[in-house]
Design a protein around this motif. Structure first.
Motif, PDB file in Angstrom:
ATOM      1  N   THR A   1      54.395  53.917  46.544  1.00  0.00           N
ATOM      2  CA  THR A   1      54.615  52.712  47.352  1.00  0.00           C
ATOM      3  C   THR A   1      56.069  52.252  47.273  1.00  0.00           C
ATOM      4  O   THR A   1      56.691  51.936  48.288  1.00  0.00           O
TER       5      THR A   1
ATOM      6  N   VAL B   1      58.593  52.323  50.572  1.00  0.00           N
ATOM      7  CA  VAL B   1      59.172  51.093  51.117  1.00  0.00           C
ATOM      8  C   VAL B   1      60.693  51.111  50.997  1.00  0.00           C
ATOM      9  O   VAL B   1      61.408  50.737  51.942  1.00  0.00           O
TER      10      VAL B   1
ATOM     11  N   VAL C   1      52.469  47.522  54.240  1.00  0.00           N
ATOM     12  CA  VAL C   1      53.650  48.364  54.034  1.00  0.00           C
ATOM     13  C   VAL C   1      54.598  48.306  55.234  1.00  0.00           C
ATOM     14  O   VAL C   1      55.813  48.145  55.054  1.00  0.00           O
TER      15      VAL C   1
ATOM     16  N   ASP D   1      51.274  44.628  49.666  1.00  0.00           N
ATOM     17  CA  ASP D   1      50.078  45.137  50.332  1.00  0.00           C
ATOM     18  C   ASP D   1      48.916  45.123  49.332  1.00  0.00           C
ATOM     19  O   ASP D   1      48.973  45.823  48.309  1.00  0.00           O
TER      20      ASP D   1
END
Length: 272
Positions: free
Chosen positions: A74, A78, A135, A218
């Protein structure tokens, strides 16, 4: 010349660390198969106390190693995409402002200055509050707060390039103004803006972690910020729940910083 040869020792160390993190993120489903949010054991199991859970479990009984590896996915997703989006937006705005000049330049630069007056974290926080946490919105929110540096750097380069001979030759050949701007000038002005990528990635990592820590990440994904926030409630009993993702954040930002320093120093040495 390859990137590896251009980097000095600290830059190579940063690149190795970053590649290791990327590899961990890619191999996460094979290293720790299953849902990282699933409850798999007793709550607050200590690290290395069980072969099934090397880094222990959190207060709900979820595997910390699984959360850490999926959190890497993640964070890097990002960070890289938001930095790329900021670089693209900034390059386009800077190219148009520098090449068109006049009223267009004044309007675009006033918009850029307006975005610069708001701290990137507060702008991202406001965007997430309006659009909801996910996201894609995280990427959009972070890029909105980090594109202005690339815009100003690109504009400065375009201003120095638009009077060069190759631009005059393109006009003589009948190329349209926007075609000249984006096909001839932007590729030559992109290098200095691209050098800001390391700064943008590091900033995106920290902003994403801070947003997740505050509960604006998220909810369907594991993030290092949410892991730190989860661990603070049991900080005295299980400090490893915050220390492990905290160290991951430090290592990731450090690796990006070392790569940026290595590239900037190599650029200095390569200048005539």
């Amino acid at each position: 010349m390859s990137v590896w040869r251009r980097l000095n020792l600290e830059g190579r160390a940063g690149l190795v660390l970053l590649l290791a993190l990327v590899l961990m993120a890619l191999l996460a489903p094979w290293i720790v198969p299953g849902d990282p949010l699933a409850i798999v054991g007793e709550p607050l199991a200590r690290p290395f106390a069980s072969q099934a859970h090397w880094l222990g479990t959190d207060r709900l009984g979820r595997d910390v190693l699984s959360e850490l590896l999926y959190g890497t996915r993640t964070t890097l997703l990002v960070a890289f995409f938001s930095a790329a989006a900021a670089l693209v937006i900034g390059s386009l705005v800077g190219t148009l402002a520098g090449f068109l000049g006049g009223i267009a330049d004044a309007v675009l630069m006033r918009i850029t200055e307006a975005f610069q007056t708001v701290p990137g974290f507060l702008l991202a926080l406001a965007t997430i509050s309006v659009t909801g946490p996910s996201v894609p919105t995280l990427i959009l929110a972070i890029s909105l707060g980090t594109w202005t540096q690339a815009a100003r750097v690109t504009r400065a380069e375009v201003l120095s390039l638009r009077e060069r001979d190759f631009v005059a030759a393109a006009r003589t050949l009948g190329m349209r103004p926007l075609e000249i701007a984006f096909r001839e000038i932007l590729p030559n002005a992109f290098g200095p803006a691209a050098s800001l990528a390391a700064i943008s990635v590091a900033a995106a990592i920290l902003i994403e972690a801070a947003l997740s820590f505050l509960g604006f990440g998220d909810p369907n994904r594991v993030t290092w910020g949410s892991m730190i926030a989860e661990g603070r409630t049991v900080l005295r009993a299980a400090p490893y729940l915050s220390i492990v993702p905290g160290l991951a954040l430090v290592v990731t930002v450090l690796s990006v910083h070392l790569i940026g320093r290595g590239l900037s120093r190599s650029e200095r040495f390569l200048q005539p």
